[in-house]
Design a protein around this motif. Structure first.
Motif, PDB file in Angstrom:
ATOM      1  N   UNK A  43      27.829 -43.295  15.688  1.00 33.43           N
ATOM      2  CA  UNK A  43      28.501 -42.382  16.617  1.00 33.43           C
ATOM      3  C   UNK A  43      29.170 -43.135  17.758  1.00 33.43           C
ATOM      4  N   UNK A  44      28.547 -44.231  18.214  1.00 33.40           N
ATOM      5  CA  UNK A  44      29.092 -44.998  19.340  1.00 33.40           C
ATOM      6  C   UNK A  44      30.153 -46.004  18.917  1.00 33.40           C
ATOM      7  N   UNK A  45      30.462 -46.103  17.621  1.00 33.02           N
ATOM      8  CA  UNK A  45      31.578 -46.945  17.177  1.00 33.02           C
ATOM      9  C   UNK A  45      32.868 -46.364  17.755  1.00 33.02           C
ATOM     10  N   UNK A  46      33.741 -47.223  18.232  1.00 33.65           N
ATOM     11  CA  UNK A  46      34.900 -46.776  19.008  1.00 33.65           C
ATOM     12  C   UNK A  46      35.692 -45.653  18.357  1.00 33.65           C
ATOM     13  N   UNK A  47      36.116 -45.863  17.119  1.00 31.03           N
ATOM     14  CA  UNK A  47      36.995 -44.866  16.505  1.00 31.03           C
ATOM     15  C   UNK A  47      36.277 -43.543  16.277  1.00 31.03           C
ATOM     16  N   UNK A  48      34.974 -43.582  16.034  1.00 32.47           N
ATOM     17  CA  UNK A  48      34.239 -42.361  15.716  1.00 32.47           C
ATOM     18  C   UNK A  48      34.236 -41.416  16.909  1.00 32.47           C
ATOM     19  N   UNK A  49      33.751 -41.880  18.071  1.00 31.48           N
ATOM     20  CA  UNK A  49      33.721 -40.962  19.216  1.00 31.48           C
ATOM     21  C   UNK A  49      35.112 -40.720  19.786  1.00 31.48           C
ATOM     22  N   UNK A  50      36.018 -41.699  19.633  1.00 33.52           N
ATOM     23  CA  UNK A  50      37.390 -41.510  20.121  1.00 33.52           C
ATOM     24  C   UNK A  50      38.181 -40.540  19.250  1.00 33.52           C
ATOM     25  N   UNK A  51      37.731 -40.289  18.035  1.00 39.80           N
ATOM     26  CA  UNK A  51      38.379 -39.271  17.212  1.00 39.80           C
ATOM     27  C   UNK A  51      38.285 -37.913  17.900  1.00 39.80           C
ATOM     28  N   UNK A  52      37.188 -37.688  18.615  1.00 39.83           N
ATOM     29  CA  UNK A  52      37.019 -36.444  19.374  1.00 39.83           C
ATOM     30  C   UNK A  52      37.595 -36.533  20.776  1.00 39.83           C
ATOM     31  N   UNK A  53      37.476 -37.658  21.440  1.00 33.03           N
ATOM     32  CA  UNK A  53      37.863 -37.742  22.852  1.00 33.03           C
ATOM     33  C   UNK A  53      39.282 -38.242  23.066  1.00 33.03           C
ATOM     34  N   UNK A  54      39.791 -39.119  22.198  1.00 26.90           N
ATOM     35  CA  UNK A  54      41.120 -39.694  22.396  1.00 26.90           C
ATOM     36  C   UNK A  54      42.162 -39.109  21.449  1.00 26.90           C
ATOM     37  N   UNK A  55      41.782 -38.763  20.228  1.00 24.81           N
ATOM     38  CA  UNK A  55      42.756 -38.268  19.263  1.00 24.81           C
ATOM     39  C   UNK A  55      42.715 -36.754  19.125  1.00 24.81           C
ATOM     40  N   UNK A  56      41.527 -36.186  18.924  1.00 31.74           N
ATOM     41  CA  UNK A  56      41.378 -34.742  18.708  1.00 31.74           C
ATOM     42  C   UNK A  56      42.233 -34.281  17.529  1.00 31.74           C
ATOM     43  N   UNK A  57      42.156 -35.030  16.427  1.00 30.77           N
ATOM     44  CA  UNK A  57      42.900 -34.718  15.209  1.00 30.77           C
ATOM     45  C   UNK A  57      42.123 -33.662  14.426  1.00 30.77           C
ATOM     46  N   UNK A  58      42.557 -32.412  14.528  1.00 36.92           N
ATOM     47  CA  UNK A  58      41.757 -31.275  14.100  1.00 36.92           C
ATOM     48  C   UNK A  58      41.405 -31.308  12.614  1.00 36.92           C
ATOM     49  N   UNK A  59      42.400 -31.449  11.732  1.00 34.97           N
ATOM     50  CA  UNK A  59      42.127 -31.412  10.294  1.00 34.97           C
ATOM     51  C   UNK A  59      41.325 -32.623   9.843  1.00 34.97           C
ATOM     52  N   UNK A  60      41.626 -33.789  10.411  1.00 35.48           N
ATOM     53  CA  UNK A  60      40.876 -35.003  10.077  1.00 35.48           C
ATOM     54  C   UNK A  60      39.415 -34.848  10.478  1.00 35.48           C
ATOM     55  N   UNK A  61      39.184 -34.294  11.661  1.00 33.55           N
ATOM     56  CA  UNK A  61      37.817 -34.075  12.133  1.00 33.55           C
ATOM     57  C   UNK A  61      37.101 -33.075  11.241  1.00 33.55           C
ATOM     58  N   UNK A  62      37.787 -32.019  10.818  1.00 35.06           N
ATOM     59  CA  UNK A  62      37.184 -31.016   9.924  1.00 35.06           C
ATOM     60  C   UNK A  62      36.625 -31.687   8.670  1.00 35.06           C
TER      61      UNK A  62
END
Length: 562
Positions: free
Chosen positions: A173-192
């Motif tokens: 979870x603390x790997x950069x891209x993982x938490x930044x997917x929610x905080x920096x990118x917010x890419x809805x379909x990718x996150x789904x």
């Protein structure tokens, strides 16, 4: 180096001092929550309660999700507003029409509306579109976190193994891209799609029914068919390494469920490939796929948001050195897969990666970061967690990863906090999207007129101007040619008194004609409307079948108990 660190800390102090005077409430809420959660996370790791530490890290991401504004957030807020308005007016369409300028983009012909349903439902219940999207993203983070927890619980026996397993989940979870997917990118379909990856692995490990597995895969395939393949591959390899089920047996279950899911989701992904020539697609985006490969310095950057940071990549070779021959050969396979997946995203391997079928449809090679991070999580869980490795190296890396995540988020908060308390409601979001359009989320859906004959020889005085909205209602031709800026074609049919007129184009303008003056010209969206209802019917049928199957399964189970 010491001087640069002191300068950085001094700059932080000055920035936050200014923020504190300008936005005292925001700073008190944010910094207070961050300080408490970071302290609890480190304390829980130290005290051997890594399960609580993991949920502390989840809470840190949720707090930042509230205050932050990701790269794709404006697209999702805008689309949520438009979709909710469509439902209110009873005019459902896969074509998004901007009432401000009449722009008509076939966005949801090529992009699934499925990930928007939770946000749209919340918007219709009275939440702002901004809050609705953030709540949906937060819910998906919790879904992924629960999947990780249950996967750890299902694949570890003793309490000590579970403690190690939760430390590996924290590193993931603390790997950069993982938490930044929610905080920096917010890419809805990718996150789904990616939020369901641990659940797919869990269902494979637990030997769940084909029905349940098919349902999960359908939800992924119908949301984002491109990252779906990457997600399923990562989930399968991890499940295979954690479970002792024969390889072919697990492959058989996954293939059957995958084929059923792909067939069920065909209405969501087949048109994207059949009709991709009618839009510009990825060719007119600011960055081409080969340009997104990372230099080695960025791929292993400590604070670079597109990387995994240092600590998860370091944990895998440290496990090999620490555990030696004690780790299973399956953990070795996962470790090598993790290294290969990470290397594949770097510039030295770009000449090879660009030839992998369908990979370029991901748009960005670093979209592989989360599936690769999940491979690293699986390698650690299989080799370190299940094989009872020493705790202190993994705990140390977890603390360091928590510290790095905190430093990245605190740095980004300096930009996000002022904006949080100066953001207005839906009208402001809508106005900002219209007045400052981004090429991302828009250019790929613009019409492609490359295969149409040129009409640039038609004089401007011979062109009657109209909008796509006008044509849907019907336009009486007063001239021999009708010009519609950036009008969709191929997926839309045009008719002059019931007969198709010739279609030509000049630059980004669709030209209909020659026409007979006095005739009525209309645009028909019958094909995309039929596709919309087919997708809705597919969702209803799948959910209905699952509900009935689940009810029958519970009845059989209750009879067995009797």
């Amino acid at each position: 180096m010491e001087a640069s660190i002191l300068q950085g800390l001094s700059a932080w102090w000055e920035t936050y001092n200014q923020l504190w005077h300008a936005f005292p409430l925001a700073c008190e809420l944010y910094l207070g929550a961050m300080g408490l959660l970071v302290l609890l996370g480190a304390l829980f790791i130290w005290r051997g309660r890594s399960d609580f530490a993991f949920w502390s890290c989840v809470s840190i991401v949720l707090v930042n999700l509230v205050f932050f504004f990701g790269e794709d957030l404006n697209h999702h807020v805008y689309r949520t507003i438009v979709l909710a308005e469509q439902i209110r007016l009873g005019h459902l369409s896969l074509i998004l029409i901007n009432p401000t300028d009449g722009e008509a983009l076939p966005t949801f012909v090529y992009y699934s509306f499925l990930p928007y349903l939770p946000g749209v439902a919340l918007k219709l219940l009275g939440f702002s579109a901004h809050a609705a999207v953030k709540l949906a993203l937060g819910g998906e983070l919790l879904i992924m976190a629960l999947g990780l927890k249950f996967l750890v619980d299902a694949t570890t026996v003793r309490a000590r193994n579970r403690d190690l397993g939760h430390l590996t989940a924290t590193l993931f979870l603390c790997a950069n891209y993982v938490f930044c997917l929610w905080t920096a990118r917010m890419a809805l379909a990718e996150i789904w799609v990616y939020s369901l990856v641990p659940w797919v692995a869990l269902f494979l490990v637990q030997g769940r029914s084909i029905r349940s597995l098919t349902a999960l895969l359908f939800l992924q395939a119908a949301a984002h068919p491109i990252v779906f393949a990457q997600a399923v591959a990562a989930a399968f390899v991890v499940a295979w390494a954690l479970e002792r089920e024969p390889f072919l047996a697990m492959v058989r279950r996954l293939v059957v469920a995958g084929l059923l899911a792909a067939i069920g989701a065909a209405a969501f992904w087949v048109p994207q490939f059949l009709w991709k020539g009618y839009v510009l697609g990825t060719s007119h985006l600011p960055a081409a796929f080969p340009e997104t490969f990372l230099p080695l310095s960025q791929a292993l950057g400590l604070r670079y948001v597109r990387s995994l940071g240092w600590w998860l990549p370091l944990a895998v070779p440290l496990m090999i050195v620490t555990m030696g021959l004690r780790i299973s050969w399956r953990a070795w396979v996962l470790s090598l897969s993790f290294a290969a997946g990470l290397a594949l995203q770097t510039e030295p391997l770009q000449p090879i990666a660009v030839h992998i079928p369908l990979l370029s449809y991901s748009l960005f090679i670093w979209r592989l970061m989360l599936p690769v991070a999940f491979l690293g999580f699986g390698a650690l869980l299989s080799g370190w967690g299940q094989q009872d490795g020493p705790r202190w190296p993994l705990a140390l890396l977890a603390v360091l990863s928590l510290a790095t995540m905190t430093s990245i988020l605190l740095g980004a908060a300096q930009v996000n906090l002022p904006r949080f308390f100066t953001t207005d409601g839906d009208a402001a979001w809508y106005r900002a999207y219209v007045e400052h359009p981004s090429p991302w989320g828009r250019n790929e859906f613009l019409p492609n007129y490359a295969d149409l004959p040129s009409a640039c020889d038609v004089a401007a005085t011979d062109r009657q101007q109209a909008s796509f909205v006008d044509l849907e209602a019907g336009v009486v031709a007063t001239n021999h040619y009708l010009a519609i800026a950036q009008a969709p074609h191929g997926i839309v049919d045009y008719a002059m008194n019931g007969w198709p007129p010739p279609l030509r184009a000049c630059d980004d303008v669709l030209i209909l004609g020659p026409l007979q003056p006095g005739s009525t010209v209309r645009a028909s969206t019958a094909k995309v409307t039929a596709l919309l209802w087919l997708r809705i019917a597919t969702l209803a049928i799948v959910l209905g079948v699952l509900a009935v199957s689940g009810s029958l399964g519970r009845r059989r189970a209750s009879r067995g108990l009797l």
